[in-house]
Structure formats: C-alpha cells, structure tokens
Scaffold this motif. Structure first.
Motif, PDB file in Angstrom:
ATOM      1  N   CYS A 134       0.859  -1.186   0.000  1.00 11.51           N
ATOM      2  CA  CYS A 134       0.000   0.000   0.000  1.00 11.51           C
ATOM      3  C   CYS A 134       0.895   1.235   0.000  1.00 11.51           C
ATOM      4  CB  CYS A 134      -0.923   0.018   1.207  1.00 11.51           C
ATOM      5  SG  CYS A 134      -0.087   0.245   2.779  1.00 11.51           S
ATOM      6  N   ASN A 135       0.332   2.315  -0.467  1.00  9.53           N
ATOM      7  CA  ASN A 135       1.009   3.602  -0.447  1.00  9.53           C
ATOM      8  C   ASN A 135      -0.033   4.652  -0.793  1.00  9.53           C
ATOM      9  OD1 ASN A 135       3.065   5.691  -0.670  1.00  9.53           O
ATOM     10  ND2 ASN A 135       4.508   4.022  -1.045  1.00  9.53           N
ATOM     11  N   LYS A 136       0.339   5.900  -0.623  1.00 10.65           N
ATOM     12  CA  LYS A 136      -0.573   6.927  -1.082  1.00 10.65           C
ATOM     13  C   LYS A 136      -0.385   7.088  -2.584  1.00 10.65           C
ATOM     14  CE  LYS A 136       2.208  11.087  -0.189  1.00 10.65           C
ATOM     15  NZ  LYS A 136       2.049  11.762  -1.497  1.00 10.65           N
ATOM     16  N   MET A 137      -1.266   7.887  -3.205  1.00 16.17           N
ATOM     17  CA  MET A 137      -1.099   8.164  -4.626  1.00 16.17           C
ATOM     18  C   MET A 137      -1.181   9.674  -4.819  1.00 16.17           C
ATOM     19  SD  MET A 137      -3.181   6.875  -7.987  1.00 16.17           S
ATOM     20  CE  MET A 137      -2.468   5.246  -7.972  1.00 16.17           C
ATOM     21  N   PRO A 138      -0.141  10.302  -5.372  1.00 15.60           N
ATOM     22  CA  PRO A 138       1.132   9.681  -5.741  1.00 15.60           C
ATOM     23  C   PRO A 138       1.891   9.162  -4.525  1.00 15.60           C
ATOM     24  CG  PRO A 138       1.289  12.067  -5.886  1.00 15.60           C
ATOM     25  CD  PRO A 138      -0.144  11.759  -5.640  1.00 15.60           C
ATOM     26  N   SER A 139       2.747   8.187  -4.771  1.00 18.47           N
ATOM     27  CA  SER A 139       3.330   7.452  -3.648  1.00 18.47           C
ATOM     28  C   SER A 139       4.417   8.240  -2.935  1.00 18.47           C
ATOM     29  CB  SER A 139       3.901   6.128  -4.141  1.00 18.47           C
ATOM     30  OG  SER A 139       4.962   6.347  -5.030  1.00 18.47           O
ATOM     31  N   TRP A 140       4.579   7.892  -1.642  1.00 16.87           N
ATOM     32  CA  TRP A 140       5.778   8.311  -0.961  1.00 16.87           C
ATOM     33  C   TRP A 140       6.970   7.618  -1.623  1.00 16.87           C
ATOM     34  CZ3 TRP A 140       1.827   6.980   2.938  1.00 16.87           C
ATOM     35  CH2 TRP A 140       1.332   8.104   3.628  1.00 16.87           C
ATOM     36  N   THR A 141       8.155   8.069  -1.316  1.00 15.16           N
ATOM     37  CA  THR A 141       9.342   7.463  -1.917  1.00 15.16           C
ATOM     38  C   THR A 141       9.732   6.174  -1.211  1.00 15.16           C
ATOM     39  OG1 THR A 141      10.761   8.832  -0.516  1.00 15.16           O
ATOM     40  CG2 THR A 141      10.243   9.674  -2.726  1.00 15.16           C
ATOM     41  N   PHE A 142       9.136   5.900  -0.079  1.00 15.87           N
ATOM     42  CA  PHE A 142       9.463   4.703   0.672  1.00 15.87           C
ATOM     43  C   PHE A 142       8.263   3.762   0.644  1.00 15.87           C
ATOM     44  CE2 PHE A 142       6.742   6.232   3.987  1.00 15.87           C
ATOM     45  CZ  PHE A 142       6.891   7.604   3.937  1.00 15.87           C
ATOM     46  N   TRP A 143       8.541   2.487   0.943  1.00 19.41           N
ATOM     47  CA  TRP A 143       7.512   1.465   0.903  1.00 19.41           C
ATOM     48  C   TRP A 143       7.626   0.576   2.141  1.00 19.41           C
ATOM     49  CZ3 TRP A 143       4.067   1.061  -3.246  1.00 19.41           C
ATOM     50  CH2 TRP A 143       4.327   1.931  -4.310  1.00 19.41           C
ATOM     51  N   GLY A 144       6.549  -0.093   2.474  1.00 21.93           N
ATOM     52  CA  GLY A 144       6.582  -1.087   3.520  1.00 21.93           C
ATOM     53  C   GLY A 144       7.168  -2.391   3.003  1.00 21.93           C
ATOM     54  N   GLN A 145       7.083  -3.428   3.823  1.00 18.09           N
ATOM     55  CA  GLN A 145       7.622  -4.734   3.443  1.00 18.09           C
ATOM     56  C   GLN A 145       6.687  -5.493   2.506  1.00 18.09           C
ATOM     57  OE1 GLN A 145      10.761  -6.007   4.314  1.00 18.09           O
ATOM     58  NE2 GLN A 145      10.928  -3.822   4.756  1.00 18.09           N
ATOM     59  N   GLY A 146       5.443  -5.089   2.478  1.00 14.03           N
ATOM     60  CA  GLY A 146       4.480  -5.791   1.643  1.00 14.03           C
ATOM     61  C   GLY A 146       3.995  -7.074   2.305  1.00 14.03           C
ATOM     62  N   THR A 147       3.011  -7.695   1.669  1.00 14.76           N
ATOM     63  CA  THR A 147       2.493  -8.979   2.141  1.00 14.76           C
ATOM     64  C   THR A 147       2.358  -9.914   0.949  1.00 14.76           C
ATOM     65  OG1 THR A 147       0.765 -10.055   3.465  1.00 14.76           O
ATOM     66  CG2 THR A 147       0.059  -8.254   2.016  1.00 14.76           C
ATOM     67  N   GLN A 148       2.876 -11.117   1.099  1.00 13.39           N
ATOM     68  CA  GLN A 148       2.933 -12.075  -0.020  1.00 13.39           C
ATOM     69  C   GLN A 148       1.584 -12.759  -0.205  1.00 13.39           C
ATOM     70  OE1 GLN A 148       5.695 -13.163  -2.160  1.00 13.39           O
ATOM     71  NE2 GLN A 148       3.928 -14.078  -3.194  1.00 13.39           N
ATOM     72  N   VAL A 149       1.106 -12.740  -1.419  1.00 14.91           N
ATOM     73  CA  VAL A 149      -0.098 -13.474  -1.804  1.00 14.91           C
ATOM     74  C   VAL A 149       0.309 -14.509  -2.844  1.00 14.91           C
ATOM     75  CG1 VAL A 149      -2.341 -13.333  -2.942  1.00 14.91           C
ATOM     76  CG2 VAL A 149      -1.657 -11.572  -1.297  1.00 14.91           C
ATOM     77  N   THR A 150       0.027 -15.761  -2.551  1.00 14.48           N
ATOM     78  CA  THR A 150       0.335 -16.850  -3.479  1.00 14.48           C
ATOM     79  C   THR A 150      -0.943 -17.607  -3.781  1.00 14.48           C
ATOM     80  OG1 THR A 150       2.558 -17.076  -2.557  1.00 14.48           O
ATOM     81  CG2 THR A 150       1.740 -18.895  -3.895  1.00 14.48           C
ATOM     82  N   VAL A 151      -1.278 -17.662  -5.061  1.00 11.29           N
ATOM     83  CA  VAL A 151      -2.485 -18.366  -5.500  1.00 11.29           C
ATOM     84  C   VAL A 151      -2.042 -19.602  -6.276  1.00 11.29           C
ATOM     85  CG1 VAL A 151      -4.690 -18.191  -6.676  1.00 11.29           C
ATOM     86  CG2 VAL A 151      -3.654 -16.148  -5.658  1.00 11.29           C
ATOM     87  N   SER A 152      -2.281 -20.750  -5.681  1.00 14.42           N
ATOM     88  CA  SER A 152      -1.796 -21.989  -6.290  1.00 14.42           C
ATOM     89  C   SER A 152      -2.590 -23.167  -5.762  1.00 14.42           C
ATOM     90  CB  SER A 152      -0.314 -22.182  -5.963  1.00 14.42           C
ATOM     91  OG  SER A 152       0.149 -23.428  -6.449  1.00 14.42           O
TER      92      SER A 152
END
Length: 117
Positions: A98-116
């Motif tokens: 997630c981020n704002k739009m337009p984005s900040w220059t930094f990001w979080g670690q994110g969360t992995q989604v795997t569909v299998s």
C-alpha cells in the motif's frame, strides 16, 4: 516518520479469497488518496503495478484484470486501508503493497499473496 505495514497475505487456492490490511502510522491518511500496488515474481527492481485506488471521498478505481473481483476500502479512524480479494487467480500471485497516490518514496515490506493449487 511514516510507516506502512501490510498484512493478511497467504497461500490460497484458485477461486479463494483474502483480505489485506495496511496500517499507516506517522501520518494521517484522511487527506490522502490511498492505493494498493503489487509486484509479481521475477519483476525486476521496484516495478510495482497499480491494483486499486481508494480516494479521500471513498471512490474506487481498479486495474482491469481485478475489476469485479477486488474491493478496496478505507477506515480513516484506524488509519487503515483494506483490499478484499475474491476469486483469486494464479496471476494475482505477488507481493502486495500500500502507499498513497502519488506514492511516498518509501515502501513497507508488503504482504505475499500466493495463488496456487
């Protein structure tokens, strides 16, 4: 200092559902358009693609491939945004940010989604 913490990812079978959350600290999201982005496996560098936008007014916009399956929302009082993902497909496999739009220059670690299966 603003921090972004995404959660809710996991392994799910095709057709399944997940709900992602993003908690923002250090800045109020009330005045920000907030968005979800993703980076698929093997995508080089920091190339993230837009997934969904939820504006300050609560209106939403989606990339074509997730329209009708994903729903973005926000809860300003908790400084949190959400992404409800239904009917997941293998091509949705990615790290979601997630981020704002337009984005900040930094990001979080994110969360992995795997569909299998």
């Amino acid at each position: 200092q603003v921090q972004l913490v995404e959660s809710g990812g996991g392994l799910v079978q095709p057709g399944g559902s997940l709900t992602l959350s993003c908690v923002v600290s250090g800045s109020s999201i009330n005045i920000e358009h907030m968005a979800w982005y993703r980076q698929a496996p093997g995508t080089p560098g920091d190339q993230r693609e837009f997934v969904a936008l939820v504006t300050t007014a609560g209106t939403t916009t989606y990339r074509d491939s997730v329209t009708g399956r994903f729903a973005a929302s926000r809860f300003n009082a908790k400084n949190t945004i959400y992404l409800q993902m239904n009917n997941l497909k293998p091509e949705d496999t990615a790290i979601y940010y997630c981020n704002k739009m337009p984005s900040w220059t930094f990001w979080g670690q994110g969360t992995q989604v795997t569909v299998s299966s």
